[in-house]
Design an enzyme around this catalytic site. Structure first.
Site: not given
Ligand code: SF4
Length: 248
Positions: A118, A201, A204, A230
């Site tokens: 993130c 995302c 996730c 995040c």
């Molecule tokens: Fe990475 Fe998941 Fe964060 Fe997106 S939500 S940046 S894929 S960890």
């Protein structure tokens, strides 16, 4: 990063979303933008802004792992409002190094690895998106999560050089958001109709069951609810008393 501290009116916390946006535009234009992932709250704010100004700056962060439906709504909003949407991507070399070292799905290994992903895919690009701004607008609502329960409509974003962070929908309910979308025919992410109250995302995010916490579908394999941010909106930020900031 440049910053421009202004006195925040005491009454802003009791103002409506439209009044907060009007104050923010009057105070910060043109050094203000909305940052959005094009979830329901974001499209509401874009519609409100488009009714007030044709100079609305919109930016988003493309992590490289977004849902196809998110690209669809970005395009639908671009066409509907005639916007030039600024898309910020993570730095290629940094992503390459991270995935080479930890794998493409490193976020499944540990909270630490997830936050690293993130940080690289979201937080660093956000910092670049905010360069030169005195304020940014976000779609935070207090009922979205425990970590957002104390969000104020205008606060100082200490993580980004003390610029203002404006959350006009802070006191809105999920029902308020959908009443607005339906009343104004605002394009929205189709995933909302499939049980996704919060959309991030692809790997996730999952749909939630009726009655589940709205953010239960984000990083659902992690147990600690407080960790489910995040880094774009790092918990409660302190709002200085008006006397502690300089009038513009
Ligand atoms: Fe990475 Fe998941 Fe964060 Fe997106 S939500 S940046 S894929 S960890």
């Amino acid at each position: 990063m440049q910053s421009r501290h202004v006195a925040i009116p005491d009454e802003i916390e009791s103002a409506t979303a439209e009044q907060v946006l009007a104050w923010a535009l009057e105070t910060f234009q043109p050094r203000i933008a909305i940052g959005t992932g094009f979830a329901a709250e974001g499209v509401v704010l874009i519609d409100m802004l488009a009714r007030r100004t044709d100079r609305v700056r919109v930016f988003t962060l493309d992590t490289g792992r977004l849902m196809p439906e998110t690209y669809d709504v970005i395009e639908a909003i671009r066409q509907r409002y005639g916007l030039e949407i600024e898309v910020f991507f993570p730095q290629t070399e940094t992503v390459e190094a991270m995935t080479r070292e930890r794998g493409v799905n490193l976020f499944l290994r540990s909270v630490e690895d997830r936050k690293r992903c993130c940080a690289i895919r979201k937080v660093e690009p956000l910092g670049r998106a905010l360069v030169g701004l005195d304020a940014w607008i976000a779609g935070l609502r207090r009922e979205q999560a425990e970590t957002r329960a104390e969000v104020r409509k205008v606060e100082i974003d200490e993580a980004h050089g003390g610029i203002a962070k404006v959350s006009p929908l802070a006191d809105w309910s999920w029902q308020d958001v959908w009443s607005y979308i339906r009343a104004h025919g605002v394009p929205y992410n189709a995933l909302h109709d499939l049980g996704y109250p919060s959309i991030g995302c692809a790997p996730c995010t999952r749909a939630v069951k009726p009655g589940e916490d709205p953010r239960a579908g984000r990083w659902w394999w992690e147990e600690e609810r407080a960790a489910k941010e995040c880094g774009l909106h790092p918990g409660r930020r302190r709002t200085p008393a008006p006397s502690a900031v300089s009038p513009s």
